[in-house]
Design a protein around this motif. Structure first.
Motif, PDB file in Angstrom:
ATOM      1  N   ILE A   1      74.795  93.511  16.204  1.00 48.48           N
ATOM      2  CA  ILE A   1      74.800  92.119  15.759  1.00 48.48           C
ATOM      3  C   ILE A   1      76.052  91.451  16.307  1.00 48.48           C
ATOM      4  N   ILE A   2      75.862  90.315  16.964  1.00 47.44           N
ATOM      5  CA  ILE A   2      76.980  89.591  17.586  1.00 47.44           C
ATOM      6  C   ILE A   2      76.886  88.131  17.196  1.00 47.44           C
TER       7      ILE A   2
ATOM      8  N   LYS B   1      84.325  78.423  10.244  1.00 45.47           N
ATOM      9  CA  LYS B   1      84.127  79.858  10.355  1.00 45.47           C
ATOM     10  C   LYS B   1      82.903  80.259   9.547  1.00 45.47           C
ATOM     11  N   TYR B   2      82.149  81.252  10.079  1.00 48.74           N
ATOM     12  CA  TYR B   2      81.010  81.757   9.326  1.00 48.74           C
ATOM     13  C   TYR B   2      80.852  83.244   9.592  1.00 48.74           C
ATOM     14  N   THR B   3      80.127  83.901   8.700  1.00 53.61           N
ATOM     15  CA  THR B   3      79.814  85.330   8.812  1.00 53.61           C
ATOM     16  C   THR B   3      78.309  85.471   8.971  1.00 53.61           C
ATOM     17  N   LEU B   4      77.886  86.270   9.984  1.00 52.44           N
ATOM     18  CA  LEU B   4      76.477  86.550  10.245  1.00 52.44           C
ATOM     19  C   LEU B   4      76.203  87.981   9.803  1.00 52.44           C
ATOM     20  N   ARG B   5      75.146  88.185   9.020  1.00 55.19           N
ATOM     21  CA  ARG B   5      74.825  89.529   8.547  1.00 55.19           C
ATOM     22  C   ARG B   5      73.334  89.796   8.694  1.00 55.19           C
ATOM     23  N   GLU B   6      73.009  91.086   8.956  1.00 62.94           N
ATOM     24  CA  GLU B   6      71.626  91.512   9.071  1.00 62.94           C
ATOM     25  C   GLU B   6      71.018  91.617   7.685  1.00 62.94           C
ATOM     26  N   VAL B   7      69.810  91.077   7.529  1.00 71.97           N
ATOM     27  CA  VAL B   7      69.179  91.051   6.199  1.00 71.97           C
ATOM     28  C   VAL B   7      68.920  92.460   5.700  1.00 71.97           C
ATOM     29  N   VAL B   8      68.411  93.321   6.573  1.00 74.36           N
ATOM     30  CA  VAL B   8      68.058  94.670   6.123  1.00 74.36           C
ATOM     31  C   VAL B   8      69.273  95.574   6.022  1.00 74.36           C
ATOM     32  N   ASN B   9      70.404  95.124   6.546  1.00 73.03           N
ATOM     33  CA  ASN B   9      71.638  95.913   6.476  1.00 73.03           C
ATOM     34  C   ASN B   9      72.803  94.950   6.298  1.00 73.03           C
ATOM     35  N   PRO B  10      73.051  94.523   5.088  1.00 70.20           N
ATOM     36  CA  PRO B  10      74.079  93.506   4.834  1.00 70.20           C
ATOM     37  C   PRO B  10      75.473  93.906   5.306  1.00 70.20           C
TER      38      PRO B  10
ATOM     39  N   ARG C   1      72.307  65.762  15.082  1.00 74.08           N
ATOM     40  CA  ARG C   1      72.407  67.203  15.293  1.00 74.08           C
ATOM     41  C   ARG C   1      73.636  67.566  16.109  1.00 74.08           C
ATOM     42  N   LEU C   2      74.386  68.595  15.630  1.00 75.63           N
ATOM     43  CA  LEU C   2      75.498  69.156  16.390  1.00 75.63           C
ATOM     44  C   LEU C   2      75.049  70.356  17.203  1.00 75.63           C
ATOM     45  N   GLY C   3      74.163  71.178  16.620  1.00 77.13           N
ATOM     46  CA  GLY C   3      73.691  72.365  17.306  1.00 77.13           C
ATOM     47  C   GLY C   3      73.195  73.391  16.316  1.00 77.13           C
ATOM     48  N   ASN C   4      72.770  74.554  16.842  1.00 75.38           N
ATOM     49  CA  ASN C   4      72.290  75.651  16.014  1.00 75.38           C
ATOM     50  C   ASN C   4      73.162  76.857  16.283  1.00 75.38           C
ATOM     51  N   ILE C   5      73.778  77.408  15.223  1.00 75.64           N
ATOM     52  CA  ILE C   5      74.723  78.508  15.419  1.00 75.64           C
ATOM     53  C   ILE C   5      74.009  79.779  15.849  1.00 75.64           C
ATOM     54  N   LEU C   6      72.711  79.920  15.524  1.00 72.90           N
ATOM     55  CA  LEU C   6      71.996  81.147  15.867  1.00 72.90           C
ATOM     56  C   LEU C   6      71.585  81.191  17.333  1.00 72.90           C
ATOM     57  N   ASP C   7      71.540  80.018  17.991  1.00 73.71           N
ATOM     58  CA  ASP C   7      71.115  80.001  19.394  1.00 73.71           C
ATOM     59  C   ASP C   7      72.017  80.842  20.277  1.00 73.71           C
ATOM     60  N   ASN C   8      73.271  80.997  19.885  1.00 76.21           N
ATOM     61  CA  ASN C   8      74.251  81.714  20.694  1.00 76.21           C
ATOM     62  C   ASN C   8      74.535  83.104  20.152  1.00 76.21           C
ATOM     63  N   ASP C   9      73.879  83.493  19.043  1.00 78.23           N
ATOM     64  CA  ASP C   9      74.116  84.800  18.425  1.00 78.23           C
ATOM     65  C   ASP C   9      73.083  85.808  18.894  1.00 78.23           C
ATOM     66  N   ILE C  10      73.365  87.105  18.696  1.00 76.01           N
ATOM     67  CA  ILE C  10      72.511  88.183  19.199  1.00 76.01           C
ATOM     68  C   ILE C  10      72.301  89.222  18.114  1.00 76.01           C
ATOM     69  N   LEU C  11      71.076  89.617  17.947  1.00 72.82           N
ATOM     70  CA  LEU C  11      70.719  90.767  17.115  1.00 72.82           C
ATOM     71  C   LEU C  11      69.794  91.640  17.942  1.00 72.82           C
ATOM     72  N   ASP C  12      70.246  92.861  18.163  1.00 65.97           N
ATOM     73  CA  ASP C  12      69.461  93.801  18.957  1.00 65.97           C
ATOM     74  C   ASP C  12      69.165  93.240  20.358  1.00 65.97           C
ATOM     75  N   GLY C  13      70.165  92.552  20.912  1.00 64.91           N
ATOM     76  CA  GLY C  13      70.064  92.084  22.279  1.00 64.91           C
ATOM     77  C   GLY C  13      69.367  90.758  22.468  1.00 64.91           C
ATOM     78  N   VAL C  14      68.847  90.151  21.405  1.00 67.70           N
ATOM     79  CA  VAL C  14      68.151  88.874  21.539  1.00 67.70           C
ATOM     80  C   VAL C  14      68.634  87.920  20.461  1.00 67.70           C
ATOM     81  N   ARG C  15      68.250  86.636  20.610  1.00 66.21           N
ATOM     82  CA  ARG C  15      68.567  85.665  19.558  1.00 66.21           C
ATOM     83  C   ARG C  15      67.921  86.132  18.262  1.00 66.21           C
ATOM     84  N   PRO C  16      68.685  86.150  17.164  1.00 67.72           N
ATOM     85  CA  PRO C  16      68.115  86.639  15.905  1.00 67.72           C
ATOM     86  C   PRO C  16      67.046  85.700  15.365  1.00 67.72           C
ATOM     87  N   ASP C  17      66.006  86.303  14.823  1.00 64.54           N
ATOM     88  CA  ASP C  17      65.006  85.525  14.100  1.00 64.54           C
ATOM     89  C   ASP C  17      65.607  85.071  12.782  1.00 64.54           C
ATOM     90  N   ASP C  18      65.257  83.873  12.332  1.00 67.80           N
ATOM     91  CA  ASP C  18      65.827  83.339  11.089  1.00 67.80           C
ATOM     92  C   ASP C  18      65.604  84.294   9.924  1.00 67.80           C
TER      93      ASP C  18
END
Length: 675
Positions: free
Chosen positions: A363-364, A436-445, A380-397
């Protein structure tokens, strides 16, 4: 008495018939001929009229090319008759032709025999001269013999020369060879040298061309490339060479192969995941590779991909399914092999490996810079998830949560659950904001990452443009003229509290000003303080334009520079065009009102200073009764009130400047004269 004497008269002698001479044509090269005639009994014949010698047997010998006479008389008489004769010159046998018989060339079927032809002589290969030889040459077969006949034209005087032509030497067969030579470049390899063999009595000569060319002493090759040499057989005895040359090509290849292996993933996390490997084979040398075989034991690939030309690239894909045992390792190593046959029939082999890591879902949370906006911006300013990665791809919401831990004092920030950030306009100050924000995986907080979001709010910007001109008008002292100032809002956004300042230069006096155009009907307020004019516009719409006209009086001669400046409450994106100036010159011009024509050299004439700045003038001077006392075109400053009494006079001066504009000046003159 008679007596008598007897007499006897003998018969009269008879003149013989003239001898009929047979004069033969002289034989070839003869010096004499035998002339014959039929001798009659009782007649004697002689070559002299006195018959000192006689001809017997009805024949005699005479010289060729001569004349003479044969005399005949009856024996015992003087009765003579004669026959003349002429013997022609004897024909000459020509010299035998001297034949030049060349040695036949190699493999020749004929040769050309030559001789020097003599004028008046004809030549033939047959004794009957049925055909003749022209120009002193003829062609005949090799390994043959014959005769050349020569005779003087118009005669039968013939002579001949024999000839014999030798057999033609035979060209040897072309050299034999074991064939072309091919090698791959190696360290400390010997040079390749062309080889060929010839038969006994023959020599071997190498050339750099199939025909012609240059002789090569060392037919070899020691560097990468190819070259063809040509072997020729030479008969040592005859010098004959082979009709063709035997080519031998030497080739040294740069034999190399490149083998790479890549995977479509860098790591795996689940059983059953499929890794797709791409195997790339490149012929990096300059020789063709054959029987190219790729082997990948782990995926079961074993394939002959055929031939690989120089520079050619071929790829193969093969797949592998991740097993449970793979996930117990830190990584999965896959090694593949490629083999190929080189141009010299040797084998080349290369290995390629690829390692795929084994790990949890990565998770990045990547930092975002959403740019710069005006304070008036809302949206709109933007979407923070567009630039983030989970398992090599943009994370699903649905796969991640996020939490802002620092808002940096921003007000009116709308945060959507899908990562969208929107801003309410006009509620924040102009500065940079860092969230600042923290991104966490739903199945593994516990699987988290932190990132920041940066954006900037700035004051709204405008782009104002100002120009100023006096239209390059020609100005003289005392003239009134105008400046035009044009204000334009070209930035696409409204401008507030716009101030236009115009500092009039020394040398002019302000008269008046007006707004001559106002595309947006903006409210314009003018204030004049000394020589400074200030226009204030509370709000100037986007793309609006305002035009000002300022009327001034040219008071003092000299150069004048007028500068105008514009500014607004907002920042200007291009300040270069916020200022403009106009440069002009006030030309001197002065009309006096007193003259003293007393010849003291001071004010003796009505002299108008600067009158020469005009291209033409016309002046009229009249007295107080209205009588014209002086009229002149192109006045030369020479009126001194001749014949006029002292007193007051009036003038009208009309002048045309360089631009064709007329100027009219009126006034009075005081003429002072002493008693």
């Amino acid at each position: 008495c008679v007596i008598s004497s007897g007499y006897s008269v003998a018969p009269a002698p008879v003149t013989p018939a003239a001898p009929v001479l047979t004069v033969p044509a002289p034989l070839c090269d003869a010096t004499t001929v035998a002339i014959t005639f039929t001798a009659v009994d009782g007649v004697e014949y002689s070559l002299s009229s006195d018959f000192t010698t006689t001809i017997t047997n009805g024949s005699f010998t005479a010289n060729a090319n001569s004349t003479g006479t044969v005399y005949a008389r009856a024996t015992g008489t003087t009765c003579v008759i004669s026959s003349g004769y002429t013997v022609a010159p004897a024909p000459v046998t020509p010299a035998a032709p001297v034949l030049t018989v060349p040695a036949p060339l190699c493999d020749a079927t004929t040769v050309t025999i030559t001789f020097t032809a003599v004028e008046g002589v004809e030549y033939s290969l047959t004794s009957d001269f049925s055909t003749t030889i022209s120009e002193g040459s003829f062609t005949t077969e090799v390994n043959s013999s014959g005769t050349v006949y020569a005779r003087t034209e118009g005669t039968t005087c013939v002579i001949s020369s024999d000839y014999t032509v030798a057999p033609a030497p035979i060209s040897p067969a072309a050299p034999t060879t074991d064939g072309d030579q091919v090698e791959c470049l190696q360290d400390q390899m010997d040079a390749l040298t062309a080889s060929a063999t010839v038969g006994e009595g023959l020599s071997l000569v190498w050339y750099d061309a199939p025909t012609g060319g240059n002789e090569v002493a060392d037919p070899s090759l020691s560097t990468v490339g190819n070259i063809t040499y040509y072997a020729e057989a030479v008969n040592n005895a005859t010098g004959c060479v082979s009709v063709t040359r035997t080519p031998v090509t030497l080739t040294i290849f740069n034999c190399a192969i490149q083998f790479t292996k890549t995977a479509d993933v860098t790591e795996v996390k689940e059983i059953g995941e499929v890794i797709t490997y791409t195997l790339t084979v490149t012929n990096t040398g300059n020789g063709t590779l054959t029987d190219v075989i790729i082997t990948d034991p782990m995926t079961g690939l074993d394939k002959n991909i055929g031939t690989l030309l120089p520079g050619e690239v071929k790829t193969e894909e093969t797949t592998y399914t991740v097993t449970d045992s793979d996930l117990q390792k830190e990584s999965i190593l896959n090694v593949a092999t490629v083999k190929a046959t080189l141009p010299n029939d040797e084998t080349i082999e290369e290995e390629a490996s690829e390692t795929v890591g084994v790990s949890n879902n990565q998770i990045i949370a990547n930092d975002d810079d959403f740019g710069t906006y005006f304070l008036s911006y809302g949206g709109r300013l933007g979407n923070i998830l567009d630039n983030d990665i989970l398992d090599g791809v943009r994370p699903d919401d649905a796969d991640v949560d996020f939490e802002f831990t620092e808002l940096d004092g921003i007000i009116g920030l709308l945060i959507d659950e899908n990562g969208e950030l929107n801003l309410i306009p006009g509620v924040n100050e102009a500065r940079e904001y860092t969230l600042k924000y923290t991104l966490r995986e739903v199945v593994n907080p516990s699987n988290t990452d932190d990132a920041i979001v940066v954006f900037r709010l700035t004051n709204d910007e405008v782009n104002l443009n100002i120009t100023k001109t006096s239209f390059e008008k020609e100005v003289f002292v005392g003239d009134e003229f105008e400046y035009e100032i044009v204000l334009s809002n070209i930035g696409g956004t409204p401008a507030s509290n716009v101030i236009v300042s115009d500092d009039l230069p020394n040398g002019v006096t302000y008269i008046s000003s007006q707004v001559t155009a106002n595309s947006s009907n903006a409210e314009v307020v003018l204030s004049v303080t000394g020589s400074r004019l200030t226009w204030t516009i509370a709000n100037l719409a986007a793309d609006a334009k305002v035009t000002f006209r300022v009327k001034v009086l040219a008071a003092t001669a000299g150069s004048i520079t007028n500068v105008v400046v514009v500014g607004a409450e907002e920042d200007d994106t291009d300040e270069v065009d916020n200022q403009d100036d106009d440069v002009n010159t006030i030309k001197p011009f002065h009309i006096p009102n007193v003259i003293t024509p007393n010849n003291d050299g001071d004010n003796d004439t009505f002299e108008i200073e600067g009158i020469n700045i005009f291209v033409s003038t016309e002046i009229t001077i009249f007295n107080r009764y209205g009588d014209h006392v002086f009229e002149k075109k192109n006045y030369q400053n020479d009126w001194n009130a001749p014949g006029q009494a002292a007193g007051t006079y009036f003038y009208v001066l009309t002048a045309i400047d360089k631009a064709g504009q007329a100027h009219e000046y009126k006034g009075w003159i005081q003429v002072i004269k002493s008693n």
